[in-house]
Design an enzyme around this catalytic site. Structure first.
Site, PDB file in Angstrom:
ATOM      1  N   ASP A  44     -27.890  16.321  42.656  1.00  0.00           N
ATOM      2  CA  ASP A  44     -27.105  15.213  42.113  1.00  0.00           C
ATOM      3  C   ASP A  44     -25.855  14.986  42.957  1.00  0.00           C
ATOM      4  OD1 ASP A  44     -26.500  13.525  39.437  1.00  0.00           O
ATOM      5  OD2 ASP A  44     -24.640  14.417  40.163  1.00  0.00           O
ATOM      6  N   TYR A  49     -18.518  10.922  45.859  1.00  0.00           N
ATOM      7  CA  TYR A  49     -18.246  12.319  46.249  1.00  0.00           C
ATOM      8  C   TYR A  49     -18.071  12.442  47.764  1.00  0.00           C
ATOM      9  CZ  TYR A  49     -20.330  13.311  41.618  1.00  0.00           C
ATOM     10  OH  TYR A  49     -20.653  13.322  40.283  1.00  0.00           O
ATOM     11  N   LYS A  74     -25.171   7.864  42.920  1.00  0.00           N
ATOM     12  CA  LYS A  74     -24.552   6.950  41.938  1.00  0.00           C
ATOM     13  C   LYS A  74     -23.765   5.854  42.635  1.00  0.00           C
ATOM     14  CE  LYS A  74     -23.809  11.128  39.207  1.00  0.00           C
ATOM     15  NZ  LYS A  74     -23.399  12.143  40.206  1.00  0.00           N
ATOM     16  N   HIS A 107     -22.269   4.782  38.038  1.00  0.00           N
ATOM     17  CA  HIS A 107     -21.418   5.964  37.851  1.00  0.00           C
ATOM     18  C   HIS A 107     -20.483   5.847  36.642  1.00  0.00           C
ATOM     19  CE1 HIS A 107     -19.486   9.387  40.411  1.00  0.00           C
ATOM     20  NE2 HIS A 107     -19.354   9.640  39.138  1.00  0.00           N
TER      21      HIS A 107
HETATM   22  P1  NAP Z   1     -19.651  22.533  36.461  1.00  0.00           P
HETATM   23  O1  NAP Z   1     -20.954  22.594  37.130  1.00  0.00           O
HETATM   24  O2  NAP Z   1     -19.560  22.515  34.999  1.00  0.00           O
HETATM   25  O3  NAP Z   1     -18.735  23.737  36.933  1.00  0.00           O
HETATM   26  C1  NAP Z   1     -18.507  24.034  38.264  1.00  0.00           C
HETATM   27  C2  NAP Z   1     -17.459  25.142  38.321  1.00  0.00           C
HETATM   28  O4  NAP Z   1     -18.002  26.356  37.783  1.00  0.00           O
HETATM   29  C3  NAP Z   1     -17.028  25.439  39.731  1.00  0.00           C
HETATM   30  O5  NAP Z   1     -15.659  25.781  39.683  1.00  0.00           O
HETATM   31  C4  NAP Z   1     -17.877  26.673  40.108  1.00  0.00           C
HETATM   32  O6  NAP Z   1     -17.163  27.457  41.058  1.00  0.00           O
HETATM   33  C5  NAP Z   1     -17.979  27.383  38.781  1.00  0.00           C
HETATM   34  N1  NAP Z   1     -19.230  28.137  38.621  1.00  0.00           N
HETATM   35  C6  NAP Z   1     -20.489  27.702  38.855  1.00  0.00           C
HETATM   36  N2  NAP Z   1     -21.394  28.642  38.533  1.00  0.00           N
HETATM   37  C7  NAP Z   1     -20.694  29.715  38.108  1.00  0.00           C
HETATM   38  C8  NAP Z   1     -21.067  31.000  37.646  1.00  0.00           C
HETATM   39  N3  NAP Z   1     -22.340  31.362  37.566  1.00  0.00           N
HETATM   40  N4  NAP Z   1     -20.069  31.852  37.263  1.00  0.00           N
HETATM   41  C9  NAP Z   1     -18.771  31.482  37.339  1.00  0.00           C
HETATM   42  N5  NAP Z   1     -18.354  30.277  37.782  1.00  0.00           N
HETATM   43  C10 NAP Z   1     -19.310  29.394  38.149  1.00  0.00           C
HETATM   44  O7  NAP Z   1     -18.779  21.272  36.973  1.00  0.00           O
HETATM   45  P2  NAP Z   1     -19.065  19.938  37.757  1.00  0.00           P
HETATM   46  O8  NAP Z   1     -19.357  20.244  39.173  1.00  0.00           O
HETATM   47  O9  NAP Z   1     -17.955  19.026  37.477  1.00  0.00           O
HETATM   48  O10 NAP Z   1     -20.376  19.333  37.066  1.00  0.00           O
HETATM   49  C11 NAP Z   1     -21.673  19.531  37.540  1.00  0.00           C
HETATM   50  C12 NAP Z   1     -22.191  18.317  38.291  1.00  0.00           C
HETATM   51  O11 NAP Z   1     -22.167  17.165  37.452  1.00  0.00           O
HETATM   52  C13 NAP Z   1     -21.301  17.882  39.465  1.00  0.00           C
HETATM   53  O12 NAP Z   1     -21.383  18.712  40.577  1.00  0.00           O
HETATM   54  C14 NAP Z   1     -21.781  16.482  39.689  1.00  0.00           C
HETATM   55  O13 NAP Z   1     -22.996  16.451  40.383  1.00  0.00           O
HETATM   56  C15 NAP Z   1     -21.947  16.008  38.242  1.00  0.00           C
HETATM   57  N6  NAP Z   1     -20.738  15.304  37.728  1.00  0.00           N
HETATM   58  C16 NAP Z   1     -20.871  13.998  37.370  1.00  0.00           C
HETATM   59  C17 NAP Z   1     -19.799  13.298  36.848  1.00  0.00           C
HETATM   60  C18 NAP Z   1     -19.983  11.868  36.435  1.00  0.00           C
HETATM   61  O14 NAP Z   1     -18.989  11.172  36.161  1.00  0.00           O
HETATM   62  N7  NAP Z   1     -21.203  11.381  36.352  1.00  0.00           N
HETATM   63  C19 NAP Z   1     -18.539  13.914  36.718  1.00  0.00           C
HETATM   64  C20 NAP Z   1     -18.419  15.256  37.096  1.00  0.00           C
HETATM   65  C21 NAP Z   1     -19.530  15.930  37.585  1.00  0.00           C
HETATM   66  P3  NAP Z   1     -17.682  27.712  42.564  1.00  0.00           P
HETATM   67  O15 NAP Z   1     -18.180  26.410  43.122  1.00  0.00           O
HETATM   68  O16 NAP Z   1     -16.437  28.203  43.233  1.00  0.00           O
HETATM   69  O17 NAP Z   1     -18.757  28.744  42.471  1.00  0.00           O
END
Ligand code: NAP
Length: 282
Positions: A44, A49, A74, A107
């Site tokens: 994704d 990004y 997106k 998005h």
């Molecule tokens: P997330 O996946 O909820 O959390 C990522 C965070 O958790 C990072 O700081 C990562 O650190 C840490 N992490 C990951 N696995 C871990 C584990 N096993 N143990 C401890 N810490 C861990 O946050 P997100 O990236 O915001 O959301 C996921 C995806 O959703 C995004 O990457 C993106 O593709 C999508 N997204 C979409 C929108 C939208 O508006 N549509 C908004 C936000 C995100 P490290 O990287 O340092 O390991």
């Protein structure tokens, strides 16, 4: 890997890999490559990004056949409207070095997204995108888009994690056969989620990590999850969620963590102003 079946019959992995906040091209290419070689098949990204090119390089480097992958990007607000969306789509394909997308999402529910949707419907019918959907749409905007247009979004990607479970909008999505996909699947690590008492107790019980418990909880709710990590060991950890099953009691305990409040409120005026202000090109 378990798949969900979208409302047009195509399959999407219930667990994928997200690349928000990985602006460094080398790091992004490496973590997507690590994810694909670990076994993830769904990636994704988003134009906003600024890492589509790195994702494209990783896909190529992985050597995995295109048809085995599920690639999402997106459309940003600045590119909303029919003509702009057509142009932005072409640019995304070029960045990703692909000739079709599996999923293209609006998005944000801002700007001329009705014009964008008409462009996306056309691209979908022309076979350039296998499924089209939206992101950050509350129930009211989602239903209006559905009732006003021909194609029902296949997916709505919304902030969903134990502190914000989207119970109401999930019901609306179920009614209209729109698949819920979680962003911030691990709550972006906020509110000390990895040290949460309830989640830690459950993780001890199953001999799993808190992250694995959260991802398992999403999967058992039928929610597509796309955790992000730039660390190989976490990428592997987050993928290892297939050999245990949370009990109904544990699912209910996690349900009790819901605050009903998102980190980002898409209904607030300040959010509308802030996100409309983000420009990703001239
Ligand atoms: P997330 O996946 O909820 O959390 C990522 C965070 O958790 C990072 O700081 C990562 O650190 C840490 N992490 C990951 N696995 C871990 C584990 N096993 N143990 C401890 N810490 C861990 O946050 P997100 O990236 O915001 O959301 C996921 C995806 O959703 C995004 O990457 C993106 O593709 C999508 N997204 C979409 C929108 C939208 O508006 N549509 C908004 C936000 C995100 P490290 O990287 O340092 O390991």
């Amino acid at each position: 890997m378990k798949n969900v079946i979208l409302n047009n019959g195509i399959e999407m992995p219930i667990l994928g890999f997200g690349v928000f906040q990985v602006p460094d091209a080398v790091e992004c290419e490496q973590c997507v490559y690590d994810a694909i070689t670990t076994g993830y098949r769904s990636i994704d990204t988003a134009t906003a990004y600024l890492n589509e090119e790195a994702v494209g390089k990783a896909i190529k480097r992985s050597g995995v056949p295109r048809e085995d992958l599920f690639i999402t990007t997106k459309l940003w607000i600045q590119d909303s409207g029919y003509e702009n969306a057509m142009k932005a789509f072409k640019k995304s394909l070029k960045n990703l070095q692909l000739d079709y997308l599996d999923l293209y999402l609006i998005h944000q529910p801002f700007g001329d997204y009705y014009g964008s949707w008409r462009a996306m419907e056309e691209l979908y019918k022309a076979g350039k995108i296998r499924a089209i959907g939206v992101s950050n749409f509350a129930g009211d905007r989602l239903v209006d888009l559905i009732l006003y247009n021909e194609i029902v979004p296949a997916v709505n990607q919304v902030e969903t994690h134990p502190f914000c479970q989207q119970v109401e909008v999930k019901k609306v999505m179920e009614e209209f056969k729109v698949q819920i996909e979680s962003w911030g699947s691990l709550a972006q690590g906020k509110n000390d989620i990895f040290k949460n008492e309830i989640l830690s107790a459950i993780s001890d019980k199953y001999g799993k990590t808190v992250a694995q418990v959260i991802l398992r909880w999403h999967i058992q709710r039928g929610v597509v999850a796309i955790p992000k990590s730039v660390h190989k060991e976490r990428i592997v950890e987050n993928y290892d969620v297939w050999n245990f099953q949370l009990s109904e009691e544990d699912m209910a305990a996690i349900q009790s963590l819901d605050t009903g409040k998102p980190f980002i409120d898409h209904k607030s005026v300040s959010t509308v102003k802030r996100l409309n202000g983000i420009k990703i090109h001239e």
